[in-house]
Design a protein around this motif. Sequence first.
Motif, PDB file in Angstrom:
ATOM      1  N   TRP A 111      -7.708   0.404  -3.903  1.00 48.40           N
ATOM      2  CA  TRP A 111      -7.625  -0.139  -2.544  1.00 48.40           C
ATOM      3  C   TRP A 111      -9.024  -0.072  -1.933  1.00 48.40           C
ATOM      4  O   TRP A 111      -9.591   0.995  -1.747  1.00 48.40           O
ATOM      5  CB  TRP A 111      -6.613   0.694  -1.755  1.00 48.40           C
ATOM      6  N   LEU A 160       0.806  -1.221   0.000  1.00 41.55           N
ATOM      7  CA  LEU A 160       0.000   0.000   0.000  1.00 41.55           C
ATOM      8  C   LEU A 160       0.841   1.274   0.000  1.00 41.55           C
ATOM      9  O   LEU A 160       0.286   2.371  -0.066  1.00 41.55           O
ATOM     10  CB  LEU A 160      -0.945   0.023   1.207  1.00 41.55           C
ATOM     11  N   ILE A 187      -6.649  -5.092  -2.796  1.00 42.98           N
ATOM     12  CA  ILE A 187      -6.411  -4.340  -4.019  1.00 42.98           C
ATOM     13  C   ILE A 187      -7.208  -4.986  -5.144  1.00 42.98           C
ATOM     14  O   ILE A 187      -7.055  -6.180  -5.412  1.00 42.98           O
ATOM     15  CB  ILE A 187      -4.921  -4.313  -4.394  1.00 42.98           C
ATOM     16  N   HIS A 242     -11.179  -0.568   1.304  1.00 42.12           N
ATOM     17  CA  HIS A 242     -10.869  -0.421   2.726  1.00 42.12           C
ATOM     18  C   HIS A 242     -12.183  -0.485   3.508  1.00 42.12           C
ATOM     19  O   HIS A 242     -13.082   0.329   3.283  1.00 42.12           O
ATOM     20  CB  HIS A 242     -10.179   0.944   2.912  1.00 42.12           C
TER      21      HIS A 242
END
Length: 226
Positions: free
Chosen positions: A206, A116, A201, A208
Amino acid sequence: MRNLLLILFFFASTLTYSFGQDLSGAYLAKMNEDNHLILVIDGYITHSIYSDNTYKGTQGGTYKIENNNLVVSYEFDDQSPEKVGETFSLPLEIESNNLLINGFPFQKQSVKKQDLDGLWRITGRKTNDNIQTIQRGNRKTIKILVDGYFQWIAINPAEKGFYGTGGGKYSFKDGNYQENILFFSRDNSRVGATLDFNGKIEKSDWHHSGKSSKGDPIYEIWSREK
């Protein structure tokens, strides 16, 4: 100590560097009771000041190196917003793993590369099982991650607006993303909290998800900022 990056720039002519043109990494210094944290990656630099339990301030923006000069353009400064949009260019040198600011060592932290690492911008949020796209505009929330440290910043450079920040240490492994908060501009009582999230991913974005620092469920999509 409020002119954060200016501290670095004012003494830049005293610095001597030796690890090349790539400044990417996390740098930490202690001045009296204050911690100074610099994060650098993907052409972006932030500098935050905090004590063990009190947030003091932050500023940062884009940067480049030209002819041994560090050229930085402010995108935010919560203590002196009038500096947003200004550009500073001063001589830059490097020595070992330290930034020497007027003889004071600003130590480069251990390299802990993770998938990340980079500069991200929030581009989507799930509400009632529907993904809502966040259009790119002047107002933005970005997150910088490098060598086990993170910082998010909500800003509007066009209006010199600053709406909050938080940061600390992070880890990302096997779909688990964890943050340990070291500073939080909106609520100093959050310092020391550890937050666990799911992370993955997908198509370079990304995803989250988990619960916010307030305990509210979240699902966010972040894209790399270019």
